[in-house]
Design an enzyme around this catalytic site. Structure first.
Site, PDB file in Angstrom:
ATOM      1  N   TYR A 186       0.836  -1.208   0.000  1.00  0.00           N
ATOM      2  CA  TYR A 186       0.000   0.000   0.000  1.00  0.00           C
ATOM      3  C   TYR A 186       0.863   1.246   0.000  1.00  0.00           C
ATOM      4  CZ  TYR A 186       0.926   0.493   5.044  1.00  0.00           C
ATOM      5  OH  TYR A 186       1.526   0.661   6.265  1.00  0.00           O
ATOM      6  N   CYS A 187       0.275   2.332  -0.460  1.00  0.00           N
ATOM      7  CA  CYS A 187       0.935   3.641  -0.422  1.00  0.00           C
ATOM      8  C   CYS A 187      -0.169   4.690  -0.296  1.00  0.00           C
ATOM      9  CB  CYS A 187       1.798   3.860  -1.661  1.00  0.00           C
ATOM     10  SG  CYS A 187       0.862   3.909  -3.204  1.00  0.00           S
ATOM     11  N   THR A 188       0.177   5.949  -0.463  1.00  0.00           N
ATOM     12  CA  THR A 188      -0.769   7.038  -0.188  1.00  0.00           C
ATOM     13  C   THR A 188      -2.039   6.971  -1.035  1.00  0.00           C
ATOM     14  OG1 THR A 188       1.142   8.410   0.288  1.00  0.00           O
ATOM     15  CG2 THR A 188      -0.977   9.545   0.060  1.00  0.00           C
TER      16      THR A 188
END
Ligand SMILES: [Zn+2]
Ligand SMILES: [Zn+2]
Ligand SMILES: [Zn+2]
Length: 455
Positions: free
Chosen positions: A296-298
């Site tokens: 996951y990331c922003t």
């Protein structure tokens, strides 16, 4: 106008006069995917739309040629870039009070949009010129990165301006097949969140440091919706022994982002830039062997090519990624498994969806998650220092920087010192996760309580 571009209810006036090309139904797939026999099949209404499009887009006679050609691609894409008339693709704002566009300087009135779109852009320079004109037209500030692999933007302005921007993007033939309204993440803010407007053409829309020709967005990990991701995290966290799990929950952001907010039980690499992520993977390949990786990331953009990179290594069992990133997850699960703030790359530094604080003041250790820039000029490190510690003069990222600051204050003429401090010197560029024996929980090695200032 396609339904997905309709503004929220309560802004009916918007729809009526938003776009000069609003009556061109760009969702008409037969128009956008012409075949050699199409021209004869065009019914009256389609012909009308087509002639309207010709007029609106200042399309030359070459269009009918391309309609008859065997090229199945969107003919308007070619013409957009051939004509170079960016002004044709600006919304009509004459029906609005200019103040409505310029307002939103305060956080309460305005909005910040975060979005990306991976798609093949033949003429990034044209898109750059158009985006510059479009953002200026709408008094938007922020950053837009354009490449042959797509576009990545964070722009802020009044709510009217951001809605117009979304409508234009959703109607533009270059993006309409790949973008939907849901791809635009919104948060409170405005033009004030960015010092200026920066639009540019780059090799990658997010700098991973590897040519899109080598690692393409076209081979990403499996996308999971926030709900699906939530279930996977739940399953992972319910396992008694997470370090022996076949799953790794991987935060592919930078250390200062995961420091103030992250998923419970994640592995958060101690990297300073996304361009170190591929080396991090290379150096820690053992870790990922036979694992199911939940990335996951922003907002999801880094995972697209980050997961593609991880997949090329051929060691993981499976690679998944959170669609829409933490931003979309928190919209659905504000009290879910993500704890703390969401770091953003603008003057707000962080978005808050709940009251959790997962980090602490670097000096005294009280719970604290508001970043400041190191007080020493030329240092770009972020520092977590609570108001009490700031009062006591602890405003630098580390002792080295604090000393530099003091020295410079004593002799202002001596202004040329290097942008180096303990924080940068101590940090290995690409950290190695020496052993997975340790607890694989939030706050594993890089996020220990009482961590050093600035790190
Ligand atoms: Zn403190
Ligand atoms: Zn510093
Ligand atoms: Zn420092």
């Amino acid at each position: 106008m396609p339904s997905s571009t309709s503004p929220d209810q309560g802004d009916d006036d918007l729809e009526a006069c938003v776009l000069r090309f609003s009556d061109l139904d760009l969702k008409d797939t037969s128009l956008m995917n012409p075949s050699s026999s199409l021209k004869a099949e065009l019914d009256v209404s389609a012909k009308k739309k087509y002639s309207f499009a010709k007029k609106k887009l200042a399309v030359t006679s070459s269009t009918s040629k391309s309609l008859e050609s065997t090229d199945k691609r969107n003919p308007f894409k070619e013409d957009l870039t051939r004509n170079q008339e960016v002004s044709t693709w600006l919304p009509d704002i004459s029906c609005f009070n200019p103040d409505e566009l310029i307002s939103g300087q305060g956080n309460d009135e305005g909005e910040v949009l975060l979005y990306y779109c991976y798609c093949d852009l033949k003429d990034p320079d044209w898109v750059c010129a158009w985006q510059t004109a479009l953002c200026q037209h709408l008094h938007l500030t922020g950053k837009v990165r354009i490449a042959t692999e797509g576009i990545n933007g964070t722009v802020g302005g009044s709510r009217l301006a951001t809605r117009l921007y979304v409508s234009v993007m959703l109607s533009c033939p270059l993006f309409k097949d790949y973008l939907c309204k849901d791809d635009f993440k919104t948060s409170k803010g405005g033009a004030c969140c960015f010092p200026e407007l920066r639009v540019g053409v780059f090799e990658e829309i997010v700098p991973m440091g590897i040519s899109p020709n080598k690692i393409s967005y076209k081979k990403p990990g499996i996308h999971l919706s926030p709900g699906e991701f939530h279930k996977e995290v739940e399953k992972f966290l319910s396992q008694a022994n997470q370090e022996e799990s076949d799953t790794i929950l991987l935060d592919c952001r930078n250390f200062y982002e995961s420091k103030i907010g992250r998923f419970q039980g994640c592995l958060a690499p101690d990297i300073r830039k996304f361009s170190y992520f591929p080396s991090y993977v290379d150096e820690n390949l053992e870790l990922f062997k036979e694992k199911r990786v939940l990335m996951y990331c922003t907002g999801g953009i880094r995972c697209e090519r980050g997961s593609a990179y991880l997949k090329t290594k051929g060691v993981c069992k499976e690679v998944f990624q959170l669609k829409g990133g933490i931003h979309k997850y928190l919209e659905e699960f504000p009290d879910g498994f993500y704890k703390g703030k969401l770091f953003v790359f603008d003057e707000r530094y962080a978005l808050s969806f709940n009251n959790d604080i997962v980090s602490e003041c670097s000096y005294c250790g009280v719970p604290w998650d508001h970043y400041n820039l190191c007080s020493t000029p030329q240092c770009r490190q972020l520092v977590l220092t609570c108001p009490a510690c700031q009062e006591r003069g602890f405003t630098a990222c580390c002792v080295t920087c604090q000393d530099k600051g003091n020295r410079q204050a004593a002799s202002p003429a001596q202004s040329s010192f290097k942008e180096e401090c303990e924080c940068t010197a101590r940090r290995p560029r690409v950290p190695r996760e020496l052993s997975r024996r340790g607890p694989l929980t939030a706050g594993a090695s890089p996020l220990k309580p009482g961590a050093q200032a600035g790190c």
